[in-house]
Design a protein around this motif. Structure first.
Motif, PDB file in Angstrom:
ATOM      1  N   GLU A  97     -74.206 -24.537  31.825  1.00 12.82           N
ATOM      2  CA  GLU A  97     -73.945 -25.213  32.024  1.00 12.82           C
ATOM      3  C   GLU A  97     -73.414 -26.092  31.262  1.00 12.82           C
ATOM      4  O   GLU A  97     -72.203 -26.197  30.541  1.00 12.82           O
ATOM      5  CB  GLU A  97     -73.757 -25.717  33.160  1.00 12.82           C
ATOM      6  N   LYS A 115     -67.142 -31.047  33.328  1.00 13.22           N
ATOM      7  CA  LYS A 115     -68.659 -30.290  33.997  1.00 13.22           C
ATOM      8  C   LYS A 115     -67.862 -29.802  35.456  1.00 13.22           C
ATOM      9  O   LYS A 115     -68.616 -28.718  35.873  1.00 13.22           O
ATOM     10  CB  LYS A 115     -68.922 -31.681  34.609  1.00 13.22           C
ATOM     11  N   ARG A 119     -68.577 -25.311  36.328  1.00 10.58           N
ATOM     12  CA  ARG A 119     -68.795 -25.116  37.855  1.00 10.58           C
ATOM     13  C   ARG A 119     -68.041 -24.348  38.210  1.00 10.58           C
ATOM     14  O   ARG A 119     -68.159 -23.184  38.516  1.00 10.58           O
ATOM     15  CB  ARG A 119     -69.350 -26.425  38.174  1.00 10.58           C
ATOM     16  N   ALA A 131     -76.856 -21.226  36.048  1.00  8.46           N
ATOM     17  CA  ALA A 131     -76.254 -22.237  35.735  1.00  8.46           C
ATOM     18  C   ALA A 131     -77.300 -23.797  34.962  1.00  8.46           C
ATOM     19  O   ALA A 131     -76.959 -24.298  34.036  1.00  8.46           O
ATOM     20  CB  ALA A 131     -75.712 -23.197  36.255  1.00  8.46           C
TER      21      ALA A 131
END
Length: 323
Positions: A97, A115, A119, A131
């Protein structure tokens, strides 16, 4: 530039001193399709990608990506493209991530948007469970998926994949092929360089075969296969000692087309399948028993061998320019 083409080059050339790495290459990639640039290591594939991605200026010729000149409009071109190179470019110390969020921030995304996009891509590439793991703990296939995801953070219209499955096992390669098909189905244009003939056959709508910096053939996979005969005959004798005799007989019958003798079998391009019963009768008369006598569609491997005189993987040494 045609409105149907997302990538267009004319006379694209790159010299490194006296070395001509790319020699007057003309390419056209139709929007929403995969253009496969097929050739061995050192053929000039990576040099072409670097020019189209504005990482290296051409010595001569022109190219337009998304309608913009790669030299005059380089900053605009960069907003339209994504690039995945031969080796995964992710930061091994960052999590999956974090890698994608980092790319998003570099592209100017607000923290919340970066962000969310990270995802979204982790889920799309089946990496959500990993992640929060450092990329160094990823398998080779997972790293390549993360690398491809990183190239898509900015939602590029045009994607350059430079030998993206190098070093992957068959399962991971198949997974990546599926992801590429999904991207194209959503409208992305892909320029794929590869030395894997099966990969080009599986993914490419159009193919440009390149050898020693020069385009030597273009067309769809079916059109290229037709260049050496629409079909290929494979003959395998029961007795390996008779392989040479089978090769000589096939060479005599087929005249201009030289058969390939390897791996215990003889293969040759066939334009007229009427010769099949005649050849079978000849083999019977000479007492040559067979374990295989099969006529099938020519492979890209056979096309490349016919066009260049060597197989795509024969040149194992990557050129300094491509490296």
């Amino acid at each position: 530039m045609s409105h149907d083409n997302a990538i267009e080059t004319e006379g694209l050339t790159k010299n490194f001193g006296d070395l001509i790495a790319v020699d007057r290459v003309d390419l056209n990639a139709r929007a929403g399709t995969v253009l496969g640039v097929l050739g061995p290591n050192g053929a000039g594939k990576t040099t072409i990608v670097r020019m189209l991605a504005t990482l290296s200026e051409p010595t001569a010729g022109t190219a337009r990506v998304g309608g913009f000149d790669i030299v005059r409009d380089a900053p605009h071109v960069r907003t339209l493209i994504g690039l995945t190179g031969q080796f995964a470019g992710v930061d091994e110390l960052l999590t999956g991530e974090e890698n994608l969020r980092f790319i998003g921030r570099l592209l100017g995304m607000p923290t919340r948007d970066a962000k969310a996009r990270a995802r979204e891509l982790l889920a799309e590439f089946n990496l959500s469970d990993a992640a929060d793991k450092a990329a160094k703990a990823y398998s080779g296939g997972m790293r390549r998926r993360l690398d491809l995801a990183a190239s898509l953070v900015g939602r590029p219209r045009i994607l350059f994949l430079d030998e993206p499955t190098t070093g992957l096992d068959p399962r991971a390669r198949g997974e990546l092929w599926g992801l590429v098909r999904s991207l194209v189905a959503d409208g992305t244009t892909v320029l794929l360089t590869t030395q894997y003939l099966e990969e080009a056959d599986q993914l490419a709508d159009d193919i440009a075969v390149i050898d020693h910096g020069t385009v030597i053939a273009t067309g769809t996979p079916t059109q290229l296969k037709a260049k050496i005969g629409g079909q290929t005959l494979r003959i395998q004798p029961e007795d390996p000692a008779q392989l040479e005799a089978v090769g000589a007989l096939v060479a005599e019958r087929f005249g201009d087309l030289e058969p390939l003798v390897e791996a215990g079998a003889v293969t040759v391009g066939v334009n007229d399948d009427a010769i099949m019963p005649v050849l079978a009768a000849d083999l019977r008369e000479r007492g040559i028993g067979l374990t295989e006598f099969h006529l099938g569609l020519s492979s890209l491997d056979e096309v490349f061998l016919t066009l260049t005189g060597h197989r795509a993987e024969d040149n194992e040494t990557e050129s300094e320019t491509d490296r």
